[in-house]
Enzyme design. Structure first.
Site, short mmCIF file in Angstrom:
data_model
loop_
_atom_site.label_atom_id
_atom_site.label_comp_id
_atom_site.label_asym_id
_atom_site.label_seq_id
_atom_site.Cartn_x
_atom_site.Cartn_y
_atom_site.Cartn_z
N ASP A 52 16.59 14.15 -13.62
CA ASP A 52 16.40 15.35 -14.43
C ASP A 52 15.05 16.02 -14.14
O ASP A 52 14.92 17.24 -14.19
CB ASP A 52 16.51 15.01 -15.92
CG ASP A 52 17.95 14.86 -16.37
OD1 ASP A 52 18.85 15.27 -15.62
OD2 ASP A 52 18.18 14.33 -17.48
N GLU A 125 11.35 22.38 -22.64
CA GLU A 125 10.49 22.63 -23.80
C GLU A 125 9.11 23.10 -23.39
O GLU A 125 8.68 22.93 -22.25
CB GLU A 125 10.34 21.36 -24.65
CG GLU A 125 9.39 20.30 -24.10
CD GLU A 125 10.03 19.23 -23.27
OE1 GLU A 125 9.45 18.85 -22.23
OE2 GLU A 125 11.12 18.76 -23.65
N ARG A 151 -1.95 21.62 -38.81
CA ARG A 151 -3.06 20.84 -38.26
C ARG A 151 -2.51 19.46 -37.91
O ARG A 151 -1.89 18.79 -38.73
CB ARG A 151 -4.23 20.71 -39.22
CG ARG A 151 -5.41 19.92 -38.60
CD ARG A 151 -6.65 19.91 -39.46
NE ARG A 151 -7.43 21.13 -39.36
CZ ARG A 151 -8.29 21.42 -38.38
NH1 ARG A 151 -8.44 20.56 -37.37
NH2 ARG A 151 -8.96 22.54 -38.39
N THR A 164 17.27 17.01 -26.53
CA THR A 164 17.49 15.57 -26.37
C THR A 164 16.28 14.87 -25.76
O THR A 164 16.31 13.64 -25.58
CB THR A 164 18.71 15.31 -25.47
OG1 THR A 164 18.49 15.91 -24.19
CG2 THR A 164 19.98 15.87 -26.09
N ASN A 167 11.68 16.53 -28.03
CA ASN A 167 12.04 16.93 -29.38
C ASN A 167 12.75 15.80 -30.14
O ASN A 167 12.46 15.56 -31.32
CB ASN A 167 12.95 18.16 -29.32
CG ASN A 167 13.63 18.46 -30.63
OD1 ASN A 167 13.05 18.99 -31.56
ND2 ASN A 167 14.91 18.13 -30.71
N ARG A 168 13.66 15.11 -29.48
CA ARG A 168 14.39 14.04 -30.17
C ARG A 168 13.46 12.90 -30.55
O ARG A 168 13.65 12.27 -31.61
CB ARG A 168 15.53 13.53 -29.28
CG ARG A 168 16.41 12.49 -29.97
CD ARG A 168 17.54 12.01 -29.08
NE ARG A 168 18.31 10.97 -29.75
CZ ARG A 168 17.99 9.70 -29.79
NH1 ARG A 168 16.88 9.27 -29.17
NH2 ARG A 168 18.75 8.82 -30.42
N ALA A 188 2.69 14.66 -35.24
CA ALA A 188 1.70 14.05 -36.15
C ALA A 188 0.94 15.08 -36.98
O ALA A 188 -0.27 15.23 -36.87
CB ALA A 188 0.71 13.20 -35.34
#
Length: 267
Positions: A52, A125, A151, A164, A167-168, A188
Site C-alpha cells: 500500500d 490522510e 490542544r 482504515t 484514523n482507525r 491525545a
C-alpha cells in the site's frame, strides 16, 4: 486516438528479486498487446508493485492523475487495501482482466492548502502534529464557524479509504469509500477547564471546508504528514482542507470489495 493499452510500472528499482519476478509478467502483457512504458506521462494505467505504501507513492509521484487508471500489485503475503493483484498470480490476473472480472472504483482525495502558499493532495490522510515535546494548539473552524480550540499532540484528517489506517488507530470510524466525505480525529487531546474539544472523531461532507489555525505560541513549526511523506514548514498559520472534485480511479477485482478487505484484515 491514443493507444489505451499503455502501462507504466512503479516499484523499488533496487529490489532485484522483484525485478526478476516482473519479467514474465512483462512478457505476458506484451504478448497480449500491451505496451510497457518507461515514463508515466503517456500511460493509460499506472501499476504499483509492492504494498500500500508503494501504491500511495505511485499516486503521489505521478501527480494524482484523474485521466488514467491506477492498479496495485502486492509483492508480499500481507493483506492490502490498494493492491488487488499479487505478483505470484500474474497469469490469473491477466485472465481476469481479459474476462472483464475487474471494476473501476473512484476514490475521494482531499486538497490541502497551507498559508495560501503550498497546496497538495492526499489519498489516505493529512496529519498535523507537534514536532517537539510540547502540545500544539489549533483553532478548528468548519466553514466560517469557529468550532473549537484543540490542544494536544495533533490532528488527523482522513479520506474514506484512509479511514482504515492512522484514523482507525485513533478509534475513528471506518467509512465506506462511496461516501464523499472526510474525517477529523484527535491525537491525545487535552481537555480541561481551559481547553475543551468534542473529544471524538467527526465526519464532514464534501461541501464543508475545514480550517486549522495554528496558535502562535512557539510551537508553530509542526510536522505535516501527507499520506506516507512528511513536510515541515516554519511558522504555519493556517491549513485549509476540502474534499477535492478530483477522484483517483483504481482497478479492482469484482469480488474483492472494500468491506471484504476490511473483514479480511481486521476480523
Amino acid at each position: 486516438m491514443p493507444d489505451r493499452r499503455n502501462l507504466y510500472f512503479f516499484y523499488d528499482e533496487k529490489n532485484s528479486p522483484l525485478l526478476e519476478k516482473m519479467q514474465p509478467i512483462y512478457a505476458s502483457l506484451q504478448k497480449s498487446g500491451f505496451t510497457i512504458l518507461d515514463n508515466p506521462k503517456h500511460a493509460n494505467a499506472i501499476v504499483s508493485v509492492g504494498d500500500d505504501t508503494t501504491f500511495l507513492q505511485a499516486v503521489r509521484k505521478t501527480g494524482f492523475r484523474d485521466d488514467c487508471l491506477y492498479a496495485g500489485v502486492a509483492a508480499a503475503k500481507e493483506s492490502s487495501f490498494y493492491c488487488d493483484f499479487h505478483i505470484d498470480e500474474g497469469e490469473k490476473a491477466m485472465a481476469e482482466i481479459a474476462n472483464t472480472e475487474i471494476e473501476v472504483r473512484r476514490y475521494p482525495i482531499i486538497h490541502v492548502a497551507v498559508d495560501q502558499d503550498t497546496a497538495f493532495y492526499c489519498l489516505n490522510e493529512f496529519s498535523l502534529r507537534s514536532s517537539i515535546i510540547k502540545t500544539i494548539a489549533v483553532d478548528v473552524l468548519i466553514d466560517d464557524l469557529y468550532f473549537e480550540t484543540f490542544r494536544g499532540d495533533g490532528l488527523v484528517v482522513s479520506t474514506p479509504t484512509g479511514s482504515t489506517a492512522y484514523n482507525r488507530s485513533l478509534r475513528g470510524a471506518v467509512v465506506d469509500p462511496f461516501l464523499p466525505c472526510y474525517q477529523v480525529s484527535e491525537i491525545a487531546s487535552l481537555n480541561n477547564n481551559t481547553y475543551r474539544t468534542l473529544g471524538v472523531p467527526f465526519i464532514l461532507s464534501n461541501n464543508r471546508k475545514l480550517t486549522l489555525q495554528v496558535i502562535q505560541d512557539g510551537n508553530d513549526y509542526p510536522v505535516m504528514g501527507m499520506d506516507n511523506e512528511a513536510l515541515s514548514i516554519k511558522h504555519i498559520h493556517q491549513v485549509v482542507i476540502q474534499l477535492s472534485d478530483r477522484r483517483i480511479k483504481t482497478v479492482k477485482l469484482k469480488h474483492n470489495s472494500f468491506w471484504e478487505k476490511v473483514q479480511r484484515t481486521f476480523l
